[in-house]
Write a protein that holds these residues in place. Structure first.
Motif, PDB file in Angstrom:
ATOM      1  N   ALA A 103       8.590  -1.526  -6.851  1.00  0.00           N
ATOM      2  CA  ALA A 103       8.493  -2.065  -5.445  1.00  0.00           C
ATOM      3  C   ALA A 103       7.434  -2.477  -5.252  1.00  0.00           C
ATOM      4  O   ALA A 103       7.279  -3.566  -4.219  1.00  0.00           O
ATOM      5  CB  ALA A 103       8.964  -0.754  -4.906  1.00  0.00           C
ATOM      6  N   ARG A 104       6.180  -1.969  -5.654  1.00  0.00           N
ATOM      7  CA  ARG A 104       4.934  -2.576  -5.145  1.00  0.00           C
ATOM      8  C   ARG A 104       4.995  -3.807  -5.699  1.00  0.00           C
ATOM      9  O   ARG A 104       4.380  -4.725  -4.950  1.00  0.00           O
ATOM     10  CB  ARG A 104       3.840  -1.657  -6.036  1.00  0.00           C
ATOM     11  CG  ARG A 104       2.386  -2.477  -5.821  1.00  0.00           C
ATOM     12  CD  ARG A 104       1.438  -1.655  -6.525  1.00  0.00           C
ATOM     13  NE  ARG A 104       1.722  -1.545  -7.759  1.00  0.00           N
ATOM     14  CZ  ARG A 104       1.142  -2.466  -8.618  1.00  0.00           C
ATOM     15  NH1 ARG A 104       0.437  -3.409  -8.181  1.00  0.00           N
ATOM     16  NH2 ARG A 104       1.408  -2.483 -10.085  1.00  0.00           N
ATOM     17  N   ILE A 105       5.193  -4.290  -6.686  1.00  0.00           N
ATOM     18  CA  ILE A 105       5.246  -5.641  -7.330  1.00  0.00           C
ATOM     19  C   ILE A 105       5.962  -6.708  -6.330  1.00  0.00           C
ATOM     20  O   ILE A 105       5.645  -7.703  -5.824  1.00  0.00           O
ATOM     21  CB  ILE A 105       5.826  -5.671  -8.852  1.00  0.00           C
ATOM     22  CG1 ILE A 105       4.831  -4.865  -9.826  1.00  0.00           C
ATOM     23  CG2 ILE A 105       5.921  -7.172  -9.257  1.00  0.00           C
ATOM     24  CD1 ILE A 105       3.457  -5.491  -9.845  1.00  0.00           C
ATOM     25  N   PHE A 106       7.183  -6.209  -6.051  1.00  0.00           N
ATOM     26  CA  PHE A 106       8.058  -6.992  -5.158  1.00  0.00           C
ATOM     27  C   PHE A 106       7.368  -7.025  -3.693  1.00  0.00           C
ATOM     28  O   PHE A 106       7.262  -8.196  -3.046  1.00  0.00           O
ATOM     29  CB  PHE A 106       9.391  -6.057  -4.844  1.00  0.00           C
ATOM     30  CG  PHE A 106      10.257  -6.843  -3.675  1.00  0.00           C
ATOM     31  CD1 PHE A 106      10.893  -7.956  -4.064  1.00  0.00           C
ATOM     32  CD2 PHE A 106      10.243  -6.298  -2.555  1.00  0.00           C
ATOM     33  CE1 PHE A 106      11.743  -8.625  -3.036  1.00  0.00           C
ATOM     34  CE2 PHE A 106      11.112  -6.951  -1.544  1.00  0.00           C
ATOM     35  CZ  PHE A 106      11.655  -7.934  -1.689  1.00  0.00           C
TER      36      PHE A 106
ATOM     37  N   ALA B 142       0.709  -1.101   0.015  1.00  0.00           N
ATOM     38  CA  ALA B 142      -0.247   0.034   0.071  1.00  0.00           C
ATOM     39  C   ALA B 142       0.949   1.298  -0.065  1.00  0.00           C
ATOM     40  O   ALA B 142       0.630   2.223  -0.753  1.00  0.00           O
ATOM     41  CB  ALA B 142      -1.088   0.171   1.114  1.00  0.00           C
ATOM     42  N   GLY B 143       1.877   1.284   0.762  1.00  0.00           N
ATOM     43  CA  GLY B 143       2.880   2.351   0.641  1.00  0.00           C
ATOM     44  C   GLY B 143       3.465   2.720  -0.724  1.00  0.00           C
ATOM     45  O   GLY B 143       3.705   3.827  -0.982  1.00  0.00           O
ATOM     46  N   ALA B 144       3.946   1.577  -1.098  1.00  0.00           N
ATOM     47  CA  ALA B 144       4.622   1.904  -2.431  1.00  0.00           C
ATOM     48  C   ALA B 144       3.484   2.298  -3.671  1.00  0.00           C
ATOM     49  O   ALA B 144       4.011   3.053  -4.345  1.00  0.00           O
ATOM     50  CB  ALA B 144       5.321   0.288  -2.957  1.00  0.00           C
TER      51      ALA B 144
ATOM     52  N   ILE C  26       0.631   4.051  -3.109  1.00  0.00           N
ATOM     53  CA  ILE C  26       0.225   5.484  -2.637  1.00  0.00           C
ATOM     54  C   ILE C  26       1.543   6.576  -3.156  1.00  0.00           C
ATOM     55  O   ILE C  26       1.103   7.474  -3.755  1.00  0.00           O
ATOM     56  CB  ILE C  26      -0.188   5.669  -1.312  1.00  0.00           C
ATOM     57  CG1 ILE C  26      -1.494   4.925  -1.129  1.00  0.00           C
ATOM     58  CG2 ILE C  26      -0.396   7.092  -0.783  1.00  0.00           C
ATOM     59  CD1 ILE C  26      -1.679   4.595   0.475  1.00  0.00           C
ATOM     60  N   TYR C  27       2.558   6.023  -2.758  1.00  0.00           N
ATOM     61  CA  TYR C  27       3.871   7.005  -2.920  1.00  0.00           C
ATOM     62  C   TYR C  27       4.200   7.032  -4.486  1.00  0.00           C
ATOM     63  O   TYR C  27       4.294   8.135  -5.070  1.00  0.00           O
ATOM     64  CB  TYR C  27       5.023   6.421  -2.313  1.00  0.00           C
ATOM     65  CG  TYR C  27       6.053   7.314  -2.087  1.00  0.00           C
ATOM     66  CD1 TYR C  27       5.975   8.827  -1.529  1.00  0.00           C
ATOM     67  CD2 TYR C  27       7.536   7.084  -2.288  1.00  0.00           C
ATOM     68  CE1 TYR C  27       6.957   9.908  -1.650  1.00  0.00           C
ATOM     69  CE2 TYR C  27       8.487   8.114  -2.170  1.00  0.00           C
ATOM     70  CZ  TYR C  27       8.175   9.363  -2.025  1.00  0.00           C
ATOM     71  OH  TYR C  27       9.272  10.365  -1.939  1.00  0.00           O
ATOM     72  N   GLY C  28       3.921   5.651  -5.007  1.00  0.00           N
ATOM     73  CA  GLY C  28       4.268   5.938  -6.558  1.00  0.00           C
ATOM     74  C   GLY C  28       3.322   6.527  -7.238  1.00  0.00           C
ATOM     75  O   GLY C  28       3.604   7.349  -8.283  1.00  0.00           O
ATOM     76  N   LEU C  29       1.888   6.669  -6.779  1.00  0.00           N
ATOM     77  CA  LEU C  29       0.857   7.319  -7.519  1.00  0.00           C
ATOM     78  C   LEU C  29       1.118   8.798  -7.174  1.00  0.00           C
ATOM     79  O   LEU C  29       0.840   9.569  -8.258  1.00  0.00           O
ATOM     80  CB  LEU C  29      -0.461   6.874  -7.155  1.00  0.00           C
ATOM     81  CG  LEU C  29      -0.932   5.421  -7.577  1.00  0.00           C
ATOM     82  CD1 LEU C  29      -2.468   5.231  -6.960  1.00  0.00           C
ATOM     83  CD2 LEU C  29      -1.017   5.574  -9.099  1.00  0.00           C
TER      84      LEU C  29
END
Length: 133
Positions: free
Chosen positions: A108-111, A84-86, A88-91
């Protein structure tokens, strides 16, 4: 007399003779005594001789279950928070126009998602292999 009638007559006499032979003359059949009707109390568990049921477990609400599951396998919530953090920060980086940072955070989200799935599988396997108490 037709042959089938003779066979029928023979079987009928055999059945009658067997019925009369099983009941000796002069002895009365035991009479059945009607027992009182059984009343079921559905508010109570059934009474079975030699069996004592275990006490019912306390009902578990969402918060208690979440805490118990987190203690059993803490990597799943960590992976979910990382995902969730990756995301939100990525968006937010994508919205600001930082495409390179956005791409890195989506990777990072996929990882983090893969980490979470592996944590779930390991937790299920550990629970399945754990000896019953």
């Amino acid at each position: 007399m037709p042959r089938s009638f003779g066979l029928f007559h023979f079987l009928l006499t055999e059945v009658v003779s067997m019925a009369t032979a099983t009941t000796p003359v002069g002895q009365d059949q035991p009479t059945k005594v009607d027992s009182p009707p059984v009343v079921f109390d559905l508010s109570q568990p059934p009474v079975i001789e030699g069996f004592s049921p275990l006490p019912r477990a306390r009902e578990e609400n969402f918060k208690d279950k979440f805490i118990r599951k987190t203690k059993e396998n803490p990597f799943v919530p960590i992976g979910c928070l990382g995902t969730a953090g990756a995301l939100i920060y990525g968006l937010s980086a994508f919205r600001r126009g930082k495409t390179r940072q956005s791409q890195l955070l989506m990777r990072a989200r996929i990882f983090a998602q893969g980490f979470t799935v592996v944590a779930i599988i390991v937790g299920v396997a550990a629970t399945a292999l754990k000896p019953k108490q």
